[in-house]
Write a protein that holds these residues in place. Structure first.
Motif, PDB file in Angstrom:
ATOM      1  N   ILE A 117       8.626   7.439  15.757  1.00 40.14           N
ATOM      2  CA  ILE A 117       8.461   7.118  14.341  1.00 40.14           C
ATOM      3  C   ILE A 117       9.734   7.612  13.642  1.00 40.14           C
ATOM      4  O   ILE A 117      10.214   8.695  13.968  1.00 40.14           O
ATOM      5  N   PRO A 118      10.292   6.824  12.721  1.00 38.57           N
ATOM      6  CA  PRO A 118      11.499   7.289  12.050  1.00 38.57           C
ATOM      7  C   PRO A 118      11.275   8.664  11.409  1.00 38.57           C
ATOM      8  O   PRO A 118      10.205   8.910  10.857  1.00 38.57           O
ATOM      9  N   PHE A 119      12.237   9.537  11.530  1.00 34.28           N
ATOM     10  CA  PHE A 119      12.071  10.826  10.883  1.00 34.28           C
ATOM     11  C   PHE A 119      13.369  11.323  10.272  1.00 34.28           C
ATOM     12  O   PHE A 119      14.458  10.923  10.673  1.00 34.28           O
ATOM     13  N   VAL A 120      13.195  12.153   9.288  1.00 32.08           N
ATOM     14  CA  VAL A 120      14.321  12.751   8.594  1.00 32.08           C
ATOM     15  C   VAL A 120      14.300  14.237   8.915  1.00 32.08           C
ATOM     16  O   VAL A 120      13.279  14.904   8.747  1.00 32.08           O
ATOM     17  N   THR A 121      15.405  14.749   9.422  1.00 36.11           N
ATOM     18  CA  THR A 121      15.484  16.174   9.738  1.00 36.11           C
ATOM     19  C   THR A 121      16.005  16.922   8.523  1.00 36.11           C
ATOM     20  O   THR A 121      17.051  16.568   7.980  1.00 36.11           O
ATOM     21  N   ILE A 122      15.265  17.930   8.136  1.00 38.82           N
ATOM     22  CA  ILE A 122      15.644  18.652   6.928  1.00 38.82           C
ATOM     23  C   ILE A 122      15.768  20.141   7.208  1.00 38.82           C
ATOM     24  O   ILE A 122      14.865  20.736   7.818  1.00 38.82           O
ATOM     25  N   LEU A 157       6.798   7.345   8.580  1.00 42.52           N
ATOM     26  CA  LEU A 157       7.990   8.141   8.350  1.00 42.52           C
ATOM     27  C   LEU A 157       7.588   9.606   8.390  1.00 42.52           C
ATOM     28  O   LEU A 157       6.554   9.989   7.839  1.00 42.52           O
ATOM     29  N   ILE A 158       8.397  10.399   9.079  1.00 39.67           N
ATOM     30  CA  ILE A 158       8.103  11.834   9.149  1.00 39.67           C
ATOM     31  C   ILE A 158       9.246  12.600   8.506  1.00 39.67           C
ATOM     32  O   ILE A 158      10.420  12.328   8.782  1.00 39.67           O
ATOM     33  N   ILE A 159       8.898  13.517   7.643  1.00 41.72           N
ATOM     34  CA  ILE A 159       9.907  14.433   7.127  1.00 41.72           C
ATOM     35  C   ILE A 159       9.722  15.722   7.911  1.00 41.72           C
ATOM     36  O   ILE A 159       8.676  16.371   7.806  1.00 41.72           O
ATOM     37  N   TYR A 160      10.697  16.049   8.745  1.00 40.45           N
ATOM     38  CA  TYR A 160      10.548  17.259   9.561  1.00 40.45           C
ATOM     39  C   TYR A 160      11.380  18.390   8.978  1.00 40.45           C
ATOM     40  O   TYR A 160      12.580  18.278   8.811  1.00 40.45           O
ATOM     41  N   LEU A 161      10.680  19.462   8.668  1.00 40.93           N
ATOM     42  CA  LEU A 161      11.295  20.558   7.910  1.00 40.93           C
ATOM     43  C   LEU A 161      11.540  21.769   8.813  1.00 40.93           C
ATOM     44  O   LEU A 161      10.673  22.136   9.603  1.00 40.93           O
ATOM     45  N   ASN A 203       0.796  -1.237   0.000  1.00 38.13           N
ATOM     46  CA  ASN A 203       0.000   0.000   0.000  1.00 38.13           C
ATOM     47  C   ASN A 203       0.818   1.271   0.000  1.00 38.13           C
ATOM     48  O   ASN A 203       0.265   2.359  -0.100  1.00 38.13           O
ATOM     49  N   GLY A 204       2.124   1.153   0.135  1.00 36.02           N
ATOM     50  CA  GLY A 204       2.952   2.345   0.159  1.00 36.02           C
ATOM     51  C   GLY A 204       3.260   2.767   1.588  1.00 36.02           C
ATOM     52  O   GLY A 204       2.588   2.377   2.525  1.00 36.02           O
ATOM     53  N   VAL A 205       4.323   3.542   1.717  1.00 39.06           N
ATOM     54  CA  VAL A 205       4.764   4.007   3.028  1.00 39.06           C
ATOM     55  C   VAL A 205       4.046   5.314   3.338  1.00 39.06           C
ATOM     56  O   VAL A 205       4.183   6.284   2.599  1.00 39.06           O
ATOM     57  N   PRO A 206       3.260   5.346   4.429  1.00 35.88           N
ATOM     58  CA  PRO A 206       2.610   6.617   4.749  1.00 35.88           C
ATOM     59  C   PRO A 206       3.615   7.630   5.320  1.00 35.88           C
ATOM     60  O   PRO A 206       4.310   7.332   6.280  1.00 35.88           O
ATOM     61  N   VAL A 207       3.681   8.784   4.705  1.00 35.34           N
ATOM     62  CA  VAL A 207       4.660   9.806   5.086  1.00 35.34           C
ATOM     63  C   VAL A 207       3.936  11.099   5.436  1.00 35.34           C
ATOM     64  O   VAL A 207       2.966  11.465   4.783  1.00 35.34           O
ATOM     65  N   VAL A 208       4.421  11.771   6.446  1.00 34.83           N
ATOM     66  CA  VAL A 208       3.911  13.111   6.755  1.00 34.83           C
ATOM     67  C   VAL A 208       5.055  14.106   6.622  1.00 34.83           C
ATOM     68  O   VAL A 208       6.163  13.848   7.085  1.00 34.83           O
ATOM     69  N   ILE A 209       4.771  15.206   5.954  1.00 36.10           N
ATOM     70  CA  ILE A 209       5.737  16.304   5.951  1.00 36.10           C
ATOM     71  C   ILE A 209       5.276  17.280   7.016  1.00 36.10           C
ATOM     72  O   ILE A 209       4.172  17.803   6.949  1.00 36.10           O
TER      73      ILE A 209
END
Ligand code: GDP
Length: 459
Positions: free
Chosen positions: A333-338, A306-310, A223-229
């Protein structure tokens, strides 16, 4: 198995190719005892009733003297067909008019319009597929990425159910031994060796545990990876989303007939789909500014894998950034710091942010987007998944597995404690029941109707 309500002797007909689709050829499928006779009655060419299975014949379909189309007819003689019944596939020219005329003609001659999923239902009822394989057919048709395709293909070919079937058979053997003990009532006999039973149960328990664990990844592949920006207003969330999606759209819109809506909030990175949650809300910055909006964003973040944190370094100082990061970290939840807007950040000013180990991008100038995509893929750690591994992707299956597991726990308890054989037998039967629900050894009309009604007509 109670499927009396679903077994039907009717010969059924439906368009098997996509209705309304552009393309040269359409395929009409006919299945049932009378399939070959009915088609033969309207076909001018060879006598189809005298031909071998798996042969193709050119001719015309006629209603009275009127030729409706020149067609190719493929013959499948029972039991060597998908449904295990006599089946015919008529390849016609792809005209809505021709298709309707031919289907109506076949109905006049004794066929009936097929219901949703009825061909695959018959394949299941006639033993051509087990239930999890039949469900995989639907997944295969719906698959839209390399990963979802591989998982569905693997399930359709039976990898998952073969493993369960063997274990189930071993368990059936023990169940019957224990039930035999019941027949001897008062006499203190043990036909079923408790140590062997225990080691079998433990083995099944381990296998099932792994299958349940595989669901999270399997589901993501399907179903795909649900991501939040996420991030404060004006940090550039919508700009980033558009940067990610636009690139994708440029590729996809070249393919004729693809619907924009369905791909609107998804991107595909090396065969893995990433699905952006509630991006509509994201575009509406007003909403996010409100306290309620912030609360909602937090709720959405919890649904993400997955969270993309901006961050915007021109707005936020490092203390603010660190505060926000610790809040996100609490969600587990795994997150990427941007750090966005890196175009506005002098090279020398980066040093203070390096403790966060961020990725520097500029959503507006489209800098660092490829690196971000690589990072997304790393974070979900899917690149090393072997899709040949048995994987559960279906919520119905995982629920049945969980119920099996609970029953097995009771069996294990029963072996180690003074529990009478009849209770042990009951718990083993329960485990067998739930295992059987997955492959369809145990089933009800309601369950089947529920599964197959979600299929399209013609499948
Ligand atoms: P959101 O509220 O987080 O969705 O932020 P927006 O995407 O609406 O962006 C807010 C403002 O920042 C807009 O004026 C954007 O053009 C601008 N912006 C976004 N990304 C960048 C960037 O990488 N560099 C610069 N200089 N401006 C950006």
């Amino acid at each position: 198995m109670s499927t009396n309500g679903l077994i039907s002797q009717d010969t059924i007909v439906a368009l098997a190719t996509s209705p309304g689709a552009q393309g040269a050829i359409a395929v009409i499928r006919v299945s049932g005892n009378e399939a070959i006779n009915i088609v033969n009655g309207v076909f001018k060419g060879k006598d189809l009733t005298a031909q071998d299975s798996h042969t193709i014949h050119f001719g015309t379909i006629r209603e009275g003297e009127e030729i409706l189309d020149e067609v190719l007819v493929s013959l499948f003689v029972a039991p060597n067909s998908y449904t295990k019944e006599n089946s015919v596939e008529i390849s016609t020219h792809n005209s809505k008019y021709i298709i309707e005329r031919i289907i109506n003609l076949l109905i006049k001659k004794g066929a009936r319009a097929a219901r949703a999923g009825e061909f695959t239902l018959r394949a299941f009822l006639n033993g051509g597929l087990d239930l999890s394989q039949a469900e995989a057919v639907a997944d295969l048709i719906a698959s839209n990425s390399a990963a979802s395709h591989q998982v569905a293909m693997q399930q359709m070919r039976g990898g998952f159910s073969n493993q369960l079937k063997q274990l189930r058979e071993d368990l059936v053997h023990f169940a019957s031994l224990i039930e035999l003990e019941l027949d001897f009532g008062e006499e203190d006999v043990e036909f079923a060796n408790r140590d062997q039973l225990k080691s079998l149960i433990q083995k099944i328990y381990t296998v099932i545990g792994k299958l349940i664990q595989s669901f999270e990844q399997g589901n993501v592949l399907k179903n795909g990876v649900p991501v939040v920006i996420a991030g404060k207003p004006n940090v550039g969330k919508s700009t980033l989303l558009n940067a990610l999606l636009n690139e994708e759209r440029a590729i996809v819109s070249d393919i004729a007939g693809t619907t924009r809506d369905t791909i609107e909030d998804e991107i595909n990175i090396h065969g893995v789909t990433f699905r952006f949650i509630d991006t509509a809300g994201l575009r509406d910055t007003e909403d996010v500014i409100e306290a309620k909006g912030v609360e909602r964003t937090r709720e959405k973040m919890k649904q993400a894998r997955l969270i993309i944190y901006l961050f915007d370094p021109t707005q936020d100082n490092i203390a603010v950034v660190q505060q926000q990061i610790s809040e996100v970290r609490d969600l587990n939840i795994p997150f990427v710091t941007i750090i966005n807007k890196s175009d506005l950040l002098a090279e020398g000013d980066r040093a203070e942010y390096n403790v966060l180990n961020p990725l520097y991008i500029s959503a507006k100038k489209q800098l660092g987007i490829d690196e971000l995509k690589e990072e997304l893929l790393n974070q979900v750690n899917l690149s090393n998944i072997n899709t040949d591994d048995v994987m559960v992707t279906n919520i119905r299956h995982v629920e049945a597995l969980q119920l099996t597991q609970a029953a097995l726990e009771r069996v294990l308890y029963g072996i180690d404690n003074p529990v009478t054989s009849d209770f042990l037998a009951m718990d083993i039967r329960q485990s067998l029941h739930h295992l059987g629900e997955i492959t369809g050894t145990v089933t009800t009309d309601d369950l089947l109707e529920n599964i197959f009604s979600k299929f399209c007509i013609g499948k």
